[in-house]
Design a protein around this motif. Sequence first.
Motif, PDB file in Angstrom:
ATOM      1  N   LEU A  68     110.405  -2.025  96.147  1.00 23.15           N
ATOM      2  CA  LEU A  68     111.472  -1.929  95.178  1.00 23.15           C
ATOM      3  C   LEU A  68     110.913  -1.685  93.853  1.00 23.15           C
ATOM      4  O   LEU A  68     111.364  -2.151  92.844  1.00 23.15           O
ATOM      5  CB  LEU A  68     112.422  -3.024  95.196  1.00 23.15           C
ATOM      6  N   PHE A  70     110.931   0.048  90.531  1.00 18.89           N
ATOM      7  CA  PHE A  70     111.964   0.804  90.026  1.00 18.89           C
ATOM      8  C   PHE A  70     111.345   2.334  89.369  1.00 18.89           C
ATOM      9  O   PHE A  70     111.858   3.384  89.046  1.00 18.89           O
ATOM     10  CB  PHE A  70     112.834   0.235  88.790  1.00 18.89           C
ATOM     11  N   ARG A  73     109.838   7.074  92.219  1.00 16.47           N
ATOM     12  CA  ARG A  73     110.717   7.991  92.614  1.00 16.47           C
ATOM     13  C   ARG A  73     110.677   7.899  94.249  1.00 16.47           C
ATOM     14  O   ARG A  73     109.722   7.849  94.744  1.00 16.47           O
ATOM     15  CB  ARG A  73     110.859   9.087  92.289  1.00 16.47           C
ATOM     16  N   TRP A  74     111.859   7.562  95.018  1.00 23.10           N
ATOM     17  CA  TRP A  74     111.882   7.597  96.452  1.00 23.10           C
ATOM     18  C   TRP A  74     111.711   8.713  97.000  1.00 23.10           C
ATOM     19  O   TRP A  74     112.820   9.389  97.644  1.00 23.10           O
ATOM     20  CB  TRP A  74     113.142   6.734  96.956  1.00 23.10           C
ATOM     21  N   CYS A 254     122.447   1.266  91.517  1.00 25.35           N
ATOM     22  CA  CYS A 254     121.411   1.259  92.321  1.00 25.35           C
ATOM     23  C   CYS A 254     121.170   2.481  92.884  1.00 25.35           C
ATOM     24  O   CYS A 254     119.854   2.778  93.088  1.00 25.35           O
ATOM     25  CB  CYS A 254     121.903   0.089  93.490  1.00 25.35           C
ATOM     26  N   LEU A 258     117.351   3.901  92.445  1.00 21.91           N
ATOM     27  CA  LEU A 258     116.348   3.557  93.585  1.00 21.91           C
ATOM     28  C   LEU A 258     116.672   4.600  94.716  1.00 21.91           C
ATOM     29  O   LEU A 258     115.840   4.901  95.478  1.00 21.91           O
ATOM     30  CB  LEU A 258     116.675   2.218  94.505  1.00 21.91           C
ATOM     31  N   ARG A 262     117.021   3.944  99.527  1.00 23.27           N
ATOM     32  CA  ARG A 262     116.409   2.518  99.083  1.00 23.27           C
ATOM     33  C   ARG A 262     117.364   1.449  98.731  1.00 23.27           C
ATOM     34  O   ARG A 262     117.476   0.384  98.783  1.00 23.27           O
ATOM     35  CB  ARG A 262     115.252   2.904  98.042  1.00 23.27           C
ATOM     36  N   ALA A 263     118.337   2.130  98.000  1.00 25.52           N
ATOM     37  CA  ALA A 263     119.413   1.307  97.385  1.00 25.52           C
ATOM     38  C   ALA A 263     120.191   0.325  98.317  1.00 25.52           C
ATOM     39  O   ALA A 263     120.626  -0.709  98.074  1.00 25.52           O
ATOM     40  CB  ALA A 263     120.410   1.948  96.511  1.00 25.52           C
TER      41      ALA A 263
END
Length: 312
Positions: A68, A70, A73-74, A254, A258, A262-263
């Motif tokens: 997590l 922030f 980037r996912w 979120c 995220l 991921r959120a």
Amino acid sequence: MAGKTVVIGGGSGFIGTALSSLLRHCGYDVVIVSRVPGAFSTTWSDLERHGLPKNTTAVISLAGQNILDFKRRWNPGFQQTVRASRINTSHSLAMAIQRAEIKPSVFVSTSGVGYYPPHPSKEYTEYSAGGKGDYFAELCTDWESVAKLPAEVGVRQVTIRSGVVLGRRGGMIAQLYLPFFFGMGGPVGSGQQYLPWIHLHDIARLFLHAVENEQVEGVLNGVSPNLITSKEFARAFGASLWRPAVIPLPEFVCNILLGPERARMLTEGQKVIPKRTLDSGFVYKFPDIRSACQEFCPLVYTDDLDPANISR
Ligand SMILES: NC(=O)c1ccc[n+]([C@@H]2O[C@H](COP(=O)([O-])OP(=O)(O)OC[C@H]3O[C@@H](n4cnc5c(N)ncnc54)[C@H](OP(=O)(O)O)[C@@H]3O)[C@@H](O)[C@H]2O)c1
């Protein structure tokens, strides 16, 4: 007890620091395996070259890139880092155990409650099916299967599927502390989703429990027995700071911060029950969210890394 060494991969982090303090307090020597060399640590390449230190009685796997974060980037690159930081490190520890002439008595590895698919009401114990359906469930499955390798050479193996760990110095509380302190905190999304959680002292004590009790093996859910929703958490944390906690963090925010996959870790939850953990005789120090939050509220706050404050 003197001369017994516990090796902790990723022991320099939030949980590892508390666990190392507790283990040292209980008379163990602790060696941390880290990406960077240090006074009480060794590196992953040294572990591969020289193997486990003499007198290693237990090996614990705690390494893992913060999911997590922030600032990250996912994307596929970060997903690969998240995966490799858990699976490759657990594999290195498992191989070191297999190569050791004198084996440690136990390998304790971490996993997450993300093993269980998010659901608004379904109850999950350690016996429930899971481990597939999304990125996190599949990550947990692969992480846990690597952790089972030492069992092939007769080493007792325990996997702790941890919920969100609550302590003042790290994890979720460190990120939420200022917004809640300034009265800007609140539940995530609808607030109705379950939030599987455990106090930092209890997760450290659960690792110790797994190390010291020979009858403990297999999967233990590392969560509090008192199930709460995101809204109940916000209310308890806000109350411990004498602040209202009514400003929700909307789901769409979120998702933007995220990425939607991921959120889901925050906006959806699982109702996880520590059945095997309780059956194994583990006794929680902070079983309810009120006492847990009060431990790190400023009025009664004591340094939660001080070994004097973490005891069996
Ligand atoms: N905290 C929670 O709420 C929670 C909940 C469920 C599961 N867990 C799991 O429990 C474990 C420990 O959690 P934590 O909160 O203590 O974690 P943490 O403090 O974020 O990190 C633990 C350690 O992992 C190592 N690490 C970080 N990124 C790495 C990378 N890319 N490659 C290799 N090693 C890396 C670091 O050690 P060095 O810098 O010394 O190498 C770090 O000190 C993690 O695997 C986490 O997924 C945590």
